[in-house]
Design a protein around this motif. Structure first.
Motif, PDB file in Angstrom:
ATOM      1  N   PRO A  43      49.317  56.590  48.259  1.00  0.00           N
ATOM      2  CA  PRO A  43      49.816  55.132  47.864  1.00  0.00           C
ATOM      3  C   PRO A  43      48.836  54.141  48.534  1.00  0.00           C
ATOM      4  N   ALA A  44      47.628  54.067  48.079  1.00  0.00           N
ATOM      5  CA  ALA A  44      46.793  52.914  48.765  1.00  0.00           C
ATOM      6  C   ALA A  44      46.228  52.131  47.778  1.00  0.00           C
ATOM      7  N   SER A  45      45.825  50.791  48.124  1.00  0.00           N
ATOM      8  CA  SER A  45      45.304  49.823  47.176  1.00  0.00           C
ATOM      9  C   SER A  45      43.852  49.414  47.692  1.00  0.00           C
ATOM     10  N   HIS A  46      42.880  49.555  47.123  1.00  0.00           N
ATOM     11  CA  HIS A  46      41.702  48.889  47.453  1.00  0.00           C
ATOM     12  C   HIS A  46      41.447  47.387  47.110  1.00  0.00           C
ATOM     13  N   PRO A  49      35.791  45.386  49.168  1.00  0.00           N
ATOM     14  CA  PRO A  49      34.849  46.401  49.931  1.00  0.00           C
ATOM     15  C   PRO A  49      35.439  46.230  51.384  1.00  0.00           C
ATOM     16  N   GLY A  50      35.616  47.547  51.886  1.00  0.00           N
ATOM     17  CA  GLY A  50      35.752  47.638  53.288  1.00  0.00           C
ATOM     18  C   GLY A  50      37.282  47.632  53.558  1.00  0.00           C
ATOM     19  N   GLU A  51      38.225  47.301  52.554  1.00  0.00           N
ATOM     20  CA  GLU A  51      39.545  46.952  52.933  1.00  0.00           C
ATOM     21  C   GLU A  51      40.423  47.963  51.954  1.00  0.00           C
ATOM     22  N   VAL A  52      41.358  48.820  52.714  1.00  0.00           N
ATOM     23  CA  VAL A  52      42.088  49.726  51.848  1.00  0.00           C
ATOM     24  C   VAL A  52      43.566  49.528  52.676  1.00  0.00           C
ATOM     25  N   VAL A  53      44.537  49.362  51.866  1.00  0.00           N
ATOM     26  CA  VAL A  53      45.875  49.026  52.531  1.00  0.00           C
ATOM     27  C   VAL A  53      46.718  50.239  51.823  1.00  0.00           C
ATOM     28  N   SER A  54      47.592  50.790  52.934  1.00  0.00           N
ATOM     29  CA  SER A  54      48.439  51.973  52.380  1.00  0.00           C
ATOM     30  C   SER A  54      49.833  51.687  53.074  1.00  0.00           C
TER      31      SER A  54
END
Length: 115
Positions: A43-46, A49-54
């Motif tokens: 359950p993550a959102s991109h 570039p370089g930042e993914v939040v879950s």
């Protein structure tokens, strides 16, 4: 490898595929004697570039893994324990194929699916 036996990695060690595509396990069988396939959901959102939040807590990603072609293999229980130590959930299934071909997990017998 058992003591006193000679072998190469492709015949002695299993390979676990975590690759997009429906043919990765069949392709791996050309080189390895034992192939495990896996599907992952996170359950993550991109964001950029370089930042993914879950937003997930305690378990940040869920995996389903099974022997290919379908059968059971106790070594996958060891893989599941290693994943759990890394705060990942891995459910061992007897047939990974249906989970590869559907956009959601196969419904359990106790759960009712709704469209």
């Amino acid at each position: 490898m058992a003591a006193g036996r000679a072998g190469v990695a492709a015949t002695e060690l299993p390979v676990l595929t975590l690759q997009n595509g429906l043919d990765s396990e069949r392709s791996a069988l050309r080189r390895f004697a034992t192939v495990f396939g896996a599907v992952s959901w996170s359950p993550a959102s991109h964001l950029r570039p370089g930042e993914v939040v879950s937003p997930a807590a305690s378990v940040v990603e869920v995996f389903w893994a099974g022997h290919y072609p379908s059968r059971t293999d106790r070594r996958l229980d060891e893989v599941a324990a290693d994943f759990a130590a890394a705060h990942l959930s891995l459910e061992v299934v007897p047939d990974i194929g249906p989970r590869r071909r559907t956009p959601r997990p196969a419904p359990s017998p106790t759960r009712t699916s709704r469209p």
